[in-house]
Design a protein around this motif. Structure first.
Motif, PDB file in Angstrom:
ATOM      1  N   LEU A   7       0.838  -1.203   0.000  1.00 50.56           N
ATOM      2  CA  LEU A   7       0.000   0.000   0.000  1.00 50.56           C
ATOM      3  C   LEU A   7       0.870   1.249   0.000  1.00 50.56           C
ATOM      4  O   LEU A   7       0.610   2.201  -0.753  1.00 50.56           O
ATOM      5  N   LEU A   8       1.912   1.235   0.810  1.00 50.64           N
ATOM      6  CA  LEU A   8       2.819   2.369   0.891  1.00 50.64           C
ATOM      7  C   LEU A   8       3.510   2.606  -0.456  1.00 50.64           C
ATOM      8  O   LEU A   8       3.606   3.748  -0.926  1.00 50.64           O
ATOM      9  N   ALA A   9       3.958   1.540  -1.085  1.00 50.78           N
ATOM     10  CA  ALA A   9       4.616   1.678  -2.394  1.00 50.78           C
ATOM     11  C   ALA A   9       3.662   2.272  -3.430  1.00 50.78           C
ATOM     12  O   ALA A   9       4.054   3.127  -4.238  1.00 50.78           O
ATOM     13  N   ALA A  10       2.406   1.852  -3.397  1.00 51.09           N
ATOM     14  CA  ALA A  10       1.416   2.388  -4.335  1.00 51.09           C
ATOM     15  C   ALA A  10       1.192   3.874  -4.086  1.00 51.09           C
ATOM     16  O   ALA A  10       1.072   4.665  -5.039  1.00 51.09           O
ATOM     17  N   GLU A  11       1.147   4.267  -2.836  1.00 56.33           N
ATOM     18  CA  GLU A  11       0.948   5.681  -2.514  1.00 56.33           C
ATOM     19  C   GLU A  11       2.163   6.520  -2.898  1.00 56.33           C
ATOM     20  O   GLU A  11       2.021   7.631  -3.408  1.00 56.33           O
ATOM     21  N   HIS A  12       3.366   5.991  -2.691  1.00 51.06           N
ATOM     22  CA  HIS A  12       4.569   6.704  -3.134  1.00 51.06           C
ATOM     23  C   HIS A  12       4.511   6.947  -4.648  1.00 51.06           C
ATOM     24  O   HIS A  12       4.795   8.050  -5.119  1.00 51.06           O
ATOM     25  N   ALA A  13       4.151   5.922  -5.400  1.00 53.72           N
ATOM     26  CA  ALA A  13       4.103   6.032  -6.863  1.00 53.72           C
ATOM     27  C   ALA A  13       3.024   7.031  -7.296  1.00 53.72           C
ATOM     28  O   ALA A  13       3.237   7.816  -8.238  1.00 53.72           O
ATOM     29  N   ALA A  14       1.872   7.018  -6.630  1.00 52.45           N
ATOM     30  CA  ALA A  14       0.798   7.953  -6.970  1.00 52.45           C
ATOM     31  C   ALA A  14       1.244   9.395  -6.751  1.00 52.45           C
ATOM     32  O   ALA A  14       1.003  10.269  -7.597  1.00 52.45           O
ATOM     33  N   ILE A  15       1.900   9.648  -5.637  1.00 54.30           N
ATOM     34  CA  ILE A  15       2.380  11.004  -5.335  1.00 54.30           C
ATOM     35  C   ILE A  15       3.365  11.463  -6.402  1.00 54.30           C
ATOM     36  O   ILE A  15       3.295  12.601  -6.885  1.00 54.30           O
ATOM     37  N   PHE A  16       4.277  10.599  -6.786  1.00 59.59           N
ATOM     38  CA  PHE A  16       5.236  10.941  -7.842  1.00 59.59           C
ATOM     39  C   PHE A  16       4.495  11.304  -9.131  1.00 59.59           C
ATOM     40  O   PHE A  16       4.782  12.317  -9.765  1.00 59.59           O
ATOM     41  N   ALA A  17       3.540  10.474  -9.523  1.00 60.42           N
ATOM     42  CA  ALA A  17       2.810  10.689 -10.775  1.00 60.42           C
ATOM     43  C   ALA A  17       2.074  12.021 -10.765  1.00 60.42           C
ATOM     44  O   ALA A  17       2.036  12.723 -11.783  1.00 60.42           O
ATOM     45  N   TYR A  18       1.501  12.385  -9.634  1.00 60.21           N
ATOM     46  CA  TYR A  18       0.768  13.651  -9.584  1.00 60.21           C
ATOM     47  C   TYR A  18       1.681  14.858  -9.749  1.00 60.21           C
ATOM     48  O   TYR A  18       1.231  15.914 -10.203  1.00 60.21           O
ATOM     49  N   GLY A  19       2.949  14.722  -9.443  1.00 59.73           N
ATOM     50  CA  GLY A  19       3.893  15.798  -9.732  1.00 59.73           C
ATOM     51  C   GLY A  19       3.999  16.051 -11.226  1.00 59.73           C
ATOM     52  O   GLY A  19       4.090  17.199 -11.678  1.00 59.73           O
ATOM     53  N   VAL A  20       3.965  14.993 -12.000  1.00 68.06           N
ATOM     54  CA  VAL A  20       4.009  15.098 -13.463  1.00 68.06           C
ATOM     55  C   VAL A  20       2.651  15.542 -14.000  1.00 68.06           C
ATOM     56  O   VAL A  20       2.559  16.419 -14.864  1.00 68.06           O
ATOM     57  N   ILE A  21       1.601  14.948 -13.491  1.00 60.02           N
ATOM     58  CA  ILE A  21       0.242  15.253 -13.950  1.00 60.02           C
ATOM     59  C   ILE A  21      -0.065  16.744 -13.781  1.00 60.02           C
ATOM     60  O   ILE A  21      -0.524  17.412 -14.704  1.00 60.02           O
ATOM     61  N   GLY A  22       0.195  17.256 -12.601  1.00 55.57           N
ATOM     62  CA  GLY A  22      -0.142  18.645 -12.295  1.00 55.57           C
ATOM     63  C   GLY A  22       0.548  19.658 -13.183  1.00 55.57           C
ATOM     64  O   GLY A  22       0.007  20.743 -13.425  1.00 55.57           O
TER      65      GLY A  22
END
Length: 139
Positions: A7-22
């Motif tokens: 779960l933690l790994a998935a959340e880390h990856a999501a946070i990273f992706a939102y940096g690009v998305i935004g």
């Protein structure tokens, strides 16, 4: 079965992706991406606290994550936001079977929140249908 580190790994990856998305969104879509990132940060922080207080060592974030496709404009940013929410939701869904009580409530809430965000991003992108039958389950 999914453990807390997954779960933690998935959340880390999501946070990273939102940096690009935004970086590729404006207006209401950019605000939605900031809110989504904040929600994933809150989940990440709760997981880190849970793991640490239980005597575990939370897996640190990777310095960089591979994105599934290039993000170059609003359309691809929205597509990535949808994928992030679907994949993160799938990880939370897989954790449901091994949880109970308050932890199960938290896990289910995280899955529902991912599904709602994915639906909102689909609507913003003009994708129909905007919802999926069983969020977090492979098609």
């Amino acid at each position: 079965m999914t453990d807390q580190q997954d779960l933690l790994a998935a959340e880390h990856a999501a946070i990273f992706a939102y940096g690009v998305i935004g970086a590729h969104l404006t207006g209401a879509a950019a605000a939605a991406a900031r809110n989504a990132e904040a929600a994933h940060r809150a989940l990440r922080d709760a997981l880190v606290l849970r793991l640490s207080s239980g005597g575990g060592t939370p897996t640190p974030t990777d310095p960089v994550y591979a994105l599934p496709f290039p993000v170059t404009d609003q359309a691809s940013a929205l597509r990535l936001a949808i994928e992030v929410e679907e994949k993160t939701g799938a990880v939370w869904r897989s954790a449901l079977a091994s949880t109970s009580g308050k932890e199960r409530e938290t896990t289910l809430a995280a899955l529902v929140d991912c599904a709602v965000r994915a639906t909102r991003f689909r609507r913003t992108a003009g994708i129909t249908p905007a919802t999926v039958t069983f969020p977090g389950r492979p098609e």
